[in-house]
Design a protein around this motif. Structure first.
Motif, PDB file in Angstrom:
ATOM      1  N   ARG A   1      -6.733  -1.057  -5.658  1.00 12.22           N
ATOM      2  CA  ARG A   1      -6.009  -1.124  -4.393  1.00 12.22           C
ATOM      3  C   ARG A   1      -6.900  -1.688  -3.291  1.00 12.22           C
ATOM      4  O   ARG A   1      -8.076  -1.357  -3.220  1.00 12.22           O
TER       5      ARG A   1
ATOM      6  N   THR B   1      -6.866  -1.657   0.910  1.00 11.16           N
ATOM      7  CA  THR B   1      -6.207  -0.831   1.921  1.00 11.16           C
ATOM      8  C   THR B   1      -6.159  -1.501   3.290  1.00 11.16           C
ATOM      9  O   THR B   1      -5.703  -0.892   4.250  1.00 11.16           O
ATOM     10  N   ASN B   2      -6.641  -2.736   3.376  1.00 12.40           N
ATOM     11  CA  ASN B   2      -6.721  -3.346   4.712  1.00 12.40           C
ATOM     12  C   ASN B   2      -6.270  -4.805   4.709  1.00 12.40           C
ATOM     13  O   ASN B   2      -6.978  -5.680   5.216  1.00 12.40           O
ATOM     14  N   ALA B   3      -5.094  -5.069   4.145  1.00 10.75           N
ATOM     15  CA  ALA B   3      -4.546  -6.419   4.287  1.00 10.75           C
ATOM     16  C   ALA B   3      -4.538  -6.764   5.779  1.00 10.75           C
ATOM     17  O   ALA B   3      -4.332  -5.885   6.621  1.00 10.75           O
TER      18      ALA B   3
ATOM     19  N   THR C   1       0.434  -6.214   8.590  1.00 10.98           N
ATOM     20  CA  THR C   1       1.266  -5.122   8.105  1.00 10.98           C
ATOM     21  C   THR C   1       2.535  -5.689   7.471  1.00 10.98           C
ATOM     22  O   THR C   1       3.246  -6.483   8.111  1.00 10.98           O
TER      23      THR C   1
ATOM     24  N   ASP D   1       4.227  -1.838  -0.217  1.00  8.76           N
ATOM     25  CA  ASP D   1       5.376  -1.239   0.460  1.00  8.76           C
ATOM     26  C   ASP D   1       5.401  -1.659   1.928  1.00  8.76           C
ATOM     27  O   ASP D   1       4.357  -1.939   2.522  1.00  8.76           O
TER      28      ASP D   1
ATOM     29  N   GLY E   1       5.563  -1.516   5.927  1.00 13.63           N
ATOM     30  CA  GLY E   1       4.950  -0.642   6.913  1.00 13.63           C
ATOM     31  C   GLY E   1       3.490  -0.342   6.696  1.00 13.63           C
ATOM     32  O   GLY E   1       2.887   0.396   7.464  1.00 13.63           O
ATOM     33  N   GLY E   2       2.894  -0.919   5.636  1.00 15.01           N
ATOM     34  CA  GLY E   2       1.497  -0.634   5.346  1.00 15.01           C
ATOM     35  C   GLY E   2       0.667  -1.882   5.145  1.00 15.01           C
ATOM     36  O   GLY E   2       1.178  -3.009   5.200  1.00 15.01           O
ATOM     37  N   THR E   3      -0.622  -1.674   4.904  1.00 15.92           N
ATOM     38  CA  THR E   3      -1.545  -2.777   4.646  1.00 15.92           C
ATOM     39  C   THR E   3      -2.214  -2.592   3.281  1.00 15.92           C
ATOM     40  O   THR E   3      -3.312  -3.058   3.050  1.00 15.92           O
ATOM     41  N   THR E   4      -1.514  -1.874   2.411  1.00 19.12           N
ATOM     42  CA  THR E   4      -2.044  -1.566   1.095  1.00 19.12           C
ATOM     43  C   THR E   4      -1.415  -2.488   0.049  1.00 19.12           C
ATOM     44  O   THR E   4      -0.206  -2.712   0.064  1.00 19.12           O
TER      45      THR E   4
ATOM     46  N   VAL F   1       0.830  -2.001  15.175  1.00 18.00           N
ATOM     47  CA  VAL F   1       2.024  -2.473  14.487  1.00 18.00           C
ATOM     48  C   VAL F   1       2.729  -1.348  13.734  1.00 18.00           C
ATOM     49  O   VAL F   1       2.103  -0.619  12.960  1.00 18.00           O
TER      50      VAL F   1
ATOM     51  N   TYR G   1       3.647   3.393  11.654  1.00 21.61           N
ATOM     52  CA  TYR G   1       2.413   4.150  11.386  1.00 21.61           C
ATOM     53  C   TYR G   1       1.262   3.729  12.285  1.00 21.61           C
ATOM     54  O   TYR G   1       0.118   4.094  12.060  1.00 21.61           O
TER      55      TYR G   1
ATOM     56  N   ILE H   1      -0.457   1.025  12.758  1.00 16.67           N
ATOM     57  CA  ILE H   1      -1.588   0.330  12.140  1.00 16.67           C
ATOM     58  C   ILE H   1      -2.221  -0.596  13.174  1.00 16.67           C
ATOM     59  O   ILE H   1      -1.519  -1.313  13.898  1.00 16.67           O
TER      60      ILE H   1
ATOM     61  N   GLN I   1      -4.245  -3.782  13.944  1.00 15.25           N
ATOM     62  CA  GLN I   1      -4.672  -5.073  13.410  1.00 15.25           C
ATOM     63  C   GLN I   1      -5.617  -5.715  14.428  1.00 15.25           C
ATOM     64  O   GLN I   1      -5.288  -5.822  15.608  1.00 15.25           O
TER      65      GLN I   1
ATOM     66  N   ASN J   1      -9.250  -7.710  10.392  1.00 12.65           N
ATOM     67  CA  ASN J   1      -9.313  -6.452   9.673  1.00 12.65           C
ATOM     68  C   ASN J   1      -8.125  -5.615  10.141  1.00 12.65           C
ATOM     69  O   ASN J   1      -7.518  -5.910  11.174  1.00 12.65           O
ATOM     70  N   SER J   2      -7.777  -4.624   9.364  1.00 13.48           N
ATOM     71  CA  SER J   2      -6.718  -3.708   9.787  1.00 13.48           C
ATOM     72  C   SER J   2      -7.164  -2.286   9.499  1.00 13.48           C
ATOM     73  O   SER J   2      -7.957  -2.038   8.588  1.00 13.48           O
TER      74      SER J   2
ATOM     75  N   LYS K   1      -8.141   5.950   8.305  1.00 13.94           N
ATOM     76  CA  LYS K   1      -9.473   5.333   8.318  1.00 13.94           C
ATOM     77  C   LYS K   1     -10.386   5.976   9.365  1.00 13.94           C
ATOM     78  O   LYS K   1      -9.929   6.394  10.433  1.00 13.94           O
TER      79      LYS K   1
ATOM     80  N   TRP L   1       1.639   9.098   7.860  1.00 18.89           N
ATOM     81  CA  TRP L   1       1.000   8.075   7.023  1.00 18.89           C
ATOM     82  C   TRP L   1       0.567   8.662   5.672  1.00 18.89           C
ATOM     83  O   TRP L   1       0.751   8.056   4.627  1.00 18.89           O
TER      84      TRP L   1
ATOM     85  N   LYS M   1       3.423   8.996   3.413  1.00 21.56           N
ATOM     86  CA  LYS M   1       3.807   7.695   2.842  1.00 21.56           C
ATOM     87  C   LYS M   1       2.897   7.355   1.658  1.00 21.56           C
ATOM     88  O   LYS M   1       3.372   6.934   0.601  1.00 21.56           O
TER      89      LYS M   1
ATOM     90  N   GLU N   1       3.850   6.883  -2.507  1.00 20.93           N
ATOM     91  CA  GLU N   1       3.753   5.567  -3.177  1.00 20.93           C
ATOM     92  C   GLU N   1       3.284   5.741  -4.623  1.00 20.93           C
ATOM     93  O   GLU N   1       2.537   6.605  -4.940  1.00 20.93           O
TER      94      GLU N   1
END
Lengths: 185, 81
Positions: free
Chosen positions: A126, A128-130, A133, A156, A158-161, B15, B18, B20, B22, B43-44, B49, B74, B77, B81
Motif C-alpha cells: 500500500r 498512503t500518500n498519493a 485525493t 477508494d 476520499g482517500g490517498t491510499t 480536501v 476526511y 486530507i 495536499q 505530498n499528502s 499521519k 478516517w 474508513k 477497506e
C-alpha cells in the motif's frame, strides 16, 4: 518595419468592430509578453478563433476551477515520494522508490513503484500518500518486474491510499512493483 | 554568477470529508536572482499521519482541522477497506 506605439485607449472597441484581421497580421513581432492580458481581452471576445501552432500553455499555479464540462482549467506535472506499508504484516523496507504524476483537469495519471523487501506482508502492499485525493473508487493494474506477473491496484474515494496485490488476494515476495494508474480527483 | 536553490510551499489544500492535506512544493533554481528552473513535488497527509516534523504551516493546519472526530472517521474508513 517601423513600429508605432499606440497609446492606451488609442484604439477603441468601436474602431475595430467587424474589422477583418488577416492571418499573421498579429504575431510575436507586435506583442511583447504580458501585453495582452485579461484586462484587454474580454470573455467571449475570442470565440471560434483558430489557434495556430502554440509553443506553451501556462496555467495559473492556483487552479481556477470551472464547473463547465468543456473547460480545461488545470494542468500540472511533478513528482512525489510514495510512503509504503503493508497489510497482513509489515514491510522490512523499500528501495528505488519513485513517483511521478500528471494532472489534466480532474484526471491524474500516476506512475510509481519500488523494490520492496516484503517482510511479513501477506495481503497487500500500500501507498498512503498519493498526491491527490481520489474522487471515486477505482482500480488498475501493476506489474511485478521480478516475475512479470500482473497485479491489481485499487483505491477508494476520499482517500490517498492505493493498494496492490495479486488477484487471489495475496502478495508476491520481494516484488519490484511498477504501477501506472489513472485516478479521478 | 550566483546559483541559488530554494524549496517553497506553493500550495496547501484541504480536501474532502476526511480533511486530507495536499501540499505542493516548488524547487526554484535562480541565477543571479533570475529564475531559470522550477519543478513541482507533492505530498499528502491523512489524519492518521504524524506531521510534527513537517513545515509549521502544515502542522498548524493539521492541528486546526484534524479533530478527534475527523481522526476517528478516517480510522473507521481504513478499517472498513
Amino acid at each position: 518595419m517601423t513600429k508605432t506605439t499606440i497609446p492606451t485607449g488609442g484604439i477603441t472597441a468601436d474602431a475595430v468592430n467587424a474589422t477583418l484581421i488577416a492571418d499573421d497580421a498579429i504575431n510575436s513581432e507586435h506583442y511583447t509578453d504580458g501585453s495582452i492580458d485579461t484586462a484587454h481581452v474580454a470573455d467571449s471576445q475570442i470565440t471560434t478563433a483558430k489557434i495556430g501552432t502554440l509553443t506553451q500553455i501556462v496555467f495559473n499555479a492556483t487552479q481556477s476551477a470551472s464547473a463547465n464540462a468543456n473547460t480545461l482549467d488545470d494542468y500540472e506535472e511533478g513528482t512525489w515520494t510514495p510512503s509504503w506499508s503493508a497489510g497482513g504484516g509489515s514491510l522490512t523496507g523499500t528501495s528505488s522508490n519513485y513517483g511521478k504524476y500528471t494532472k489534466t483537469g480532474d484526471t491524474v495519471k500516476l506512475w510509481f513503484g519500488a523494490v520492496i523487501d516484503s517482510g511479513t506482508a501477506s495481503s497487500y502492499y500500500r501507498i498512503t500518500n498519493a498526491p491527490f485525493t481520489a474522487a471515486t473508487n477505482g482500480s488498475g493494474t501493476a506489474i511485478n518486474g521480478e516475475t512479470a506477473n500482473i497485479q491489481k491496484a485499487w483505491w477508494d474515494s476520499g482517500g490517498t491510499t492505493v493498494n496492490i496485490n495479486r488477484y487471489d488476494g495475496t502478495v508476491e515476495s520481494d516484488p519490484n512493483l511498477k504501477v501506472h494508474i489513472t485516478m479521478k480527483v | 554568477m550566483a546559483i541559488t536553490k530554494e524549496k517553497i510551499i506553493s500550495k496547501i489544500e484541504v480536501v474532502g470529508e476526511y480533511k486530507i492535506i495536499q501540499v505542493a512544493y516548488d524547487t526554484i533554481i535562480k541565477e543571479d536572482g533570475t529564475e531559470i528552473s522550477r519543478s513541482r513535488t507533492r505530498n499528502s497527509f491523512t489524519p492518521d499521519k504524524d506531521v510534527s516534523s513537517e513545515d509549521s504551516e502544515i502542522v498548524d493546519i493539521a492541528n486546526l482541522i484534524w479533530t478527534q472526530k475527523i481522526k476517528d472517521s478516517w480510522q473507521s474508513k481504513l478499517d472498513a477497506e
